[in-house]
Design a protein around this motif. Structure first.
Motif, short mmCIF file in Angstrom:
data_model
loop_
_atom_site.label_atom_id
_atom_site.label_comp_id
_atom_site.label_asym_id
_atom_site.label_seq_id
_atom_site.Cartn_x
_atom_site.Cartn_y
_atom_site.Cartn_z
N GLY A 50 20.17 7.68 45.07
CA GLY A 50 20.36 8.85 45.91
C GLY A 50 19.74 10.12 45.37
N ILE A 51 19.99 11.19 46.12
CA ILE A 51 19.52 12.53 45.76
C ILE A 51 20.74 13.38 45.43
N ILE A 52 20.72 13.99 44.25
CA ILE A 52 21.82 14.85 43.82
C ILE A 52 21.37 16.30 44.05
N TYR A 53 22.08 17.00 44.93
CA TYR A 53 21.71 18.38 45.29
C TYR A 53 22.51 19.35 44.42
N PHE A 54 22.08 19.47 43.17
CA PHE A 54 22.76 20.37 42.24
C PHE A 54 22.06 21.73 42.26
N ASP A 55 22.72 22.71 42.88
CA ASP A 55 22.18 24.07 42.98
C ASP A 55 20.70 24.03 43.37
N SER A 56 19.85 24.72 42.61
CA SER A 56 18.41 24.71 42.90
C SER A 56 17.69 23.74 41.97
N ARG A 57 18.43 22.72 41.50
CA ARG A 57 17.85 21.71 40.61
C ARG A 57 18.11 20.30 41.15
#
Length: 329
Positions: A286-293
């Protein structure tokens, strides 16, 4: 004063005004001529040079540079992932039953562990099928509110509960895609699959460099599977609206006991798990949407118990998340 004398003085004053005007015009002509000479011999060549340079290096700004660079704060442009690579390589490279792929999306920096090891992806194959359905909608051949019929041959009781519905029941394409991705419902997946041509599914794989995938034994490496996630993230295959829709479905996947156990629950995680208990295959991708990283993480395991797979995934996910979180240039 006589009338003739007055008229003579008026004529003299008029002549003086005319001389002054002529002198002013001559002076202006010299100024304009000088300006033209300076423009022709100095300004234009230099301006042209500046324009050429602007066209090559700037073109409105810097067209040799990544146009997306301004979106990210420089502090978020992770450039050194070697310590993370060393950790993952030292700990897992020797185990052929574990394959890892990490990609930091703002820069494309990535790590592969056992990059050539292939695994049966199980329910991860539901993502490209949902993408094939969305592509038909992009083309105007289907709509999300179109309905498909449940046939007896579609029913599968291994995952999901749609198989309990009576044969002949109808469901919108959107509901089938949701159930397939969020609940991993096999029956919803098979309804979609039955209503598409093999060429339409092959088109999805071909776009991502996985030509002929349907003719293989179905195994795939963590790195190769990551292109499916990247295609959604970049909206390179589907329209922005439908890429967003598919990712939003994946973000509602409730199971977070694999990679999702390695970071806080409030972080958006758009992912798909795959498992085949008989083959002892456990996967999360998956894709981890951590802030702008944001980053992609795919971990595939086999020949392990589910508990062992959970421990491996948690360790990898924690290590990656903490590295991304704490990185400072």
């Amino acid at each position: 004063m006589s009338k003739n004398k007055e008229e003579s003085q008026k004529i003299e004053k008029m002549h003086q005004k005319q001389k002054s005007a002529i002198m002013a015009l001559i002076a202006l002509a010299f100024i304009l001529a000088g300006a033209n000479l300076w423009t022709f011999f100095y300004y234009v060549p230099n301006k042209n040079n500046e324009s050429d340079l602007a066209g090559k290096l700037n073109a409105g700004k810097y067209n040799f540079l990544d146009p997306a660079r301004g979106i990210y704060d420089k502090k978020d442009l992770i450039v050194n992932i070697q310590p993370l690579r060393d950790y993952l390589g030292d700990k897992y490279e020797a185990d052929p039953n574990i394959s890892v792929y990490f990609e930091y999306l703002p820069t494309g920096a990535n790590i592969s562990v056992s990059k050539d090891a292939e695994f049966y992806p199980a329910s991860l194959l539901k993502v490209p099928i949902a993408m094939a359905a969305a592509k038909k909608i992009d083309k105007g051949e289907w709509r999300w509110d179109n309905k498909l019929v449940l046939m007896a041959t579609d029913k599968d009781d291994k995952f999901g509960d749609l198989y309990n519905k009576p044969t002949g029941s109808v469901f919108t394409i959107e509901e089938l895609a949701r159930r397939s991705l969020i609940d991993s419902d096999n029956t919803a997946h098979f309804i979609l699959l039955r209503n598409m041509e093999p060429s339409e599914i092959n088109e999805v794989y071909a776009h991502m460099g996985l030509d002929g995938f349907l003719e293989t034994d179905g195994s795939i490496s963590a790195k190769r599977y990551s292109v499916i996630l990247r295609a959604l993230y970049n909206s390179s295959y589907l329209s922005e609206a439908n890429s967003q829709k598919i990712i939003s479905f994946l973000s509602e996947e409730p199971f977070r006991e694999y990679l999702g156990s390695g970071f806080p629950e409030n972080i958006v995680f758009a992912h798909k798990i795959g498992m085949n208990i008989d083959k002892k295959v456990y996967i999360d991708s998956g894709i981890i949407y951590f802030d702008s990283r944001p980053y992609i993480l795919v971990v595939m395991t086999k020949s392990k118990t589910e508990q062992e797979a959970k421990e491996v995934m948690k360790d990898i996910s924690e290590k990656v998340f903490n590295y991304v979180k704490e990185y400072k240039e």
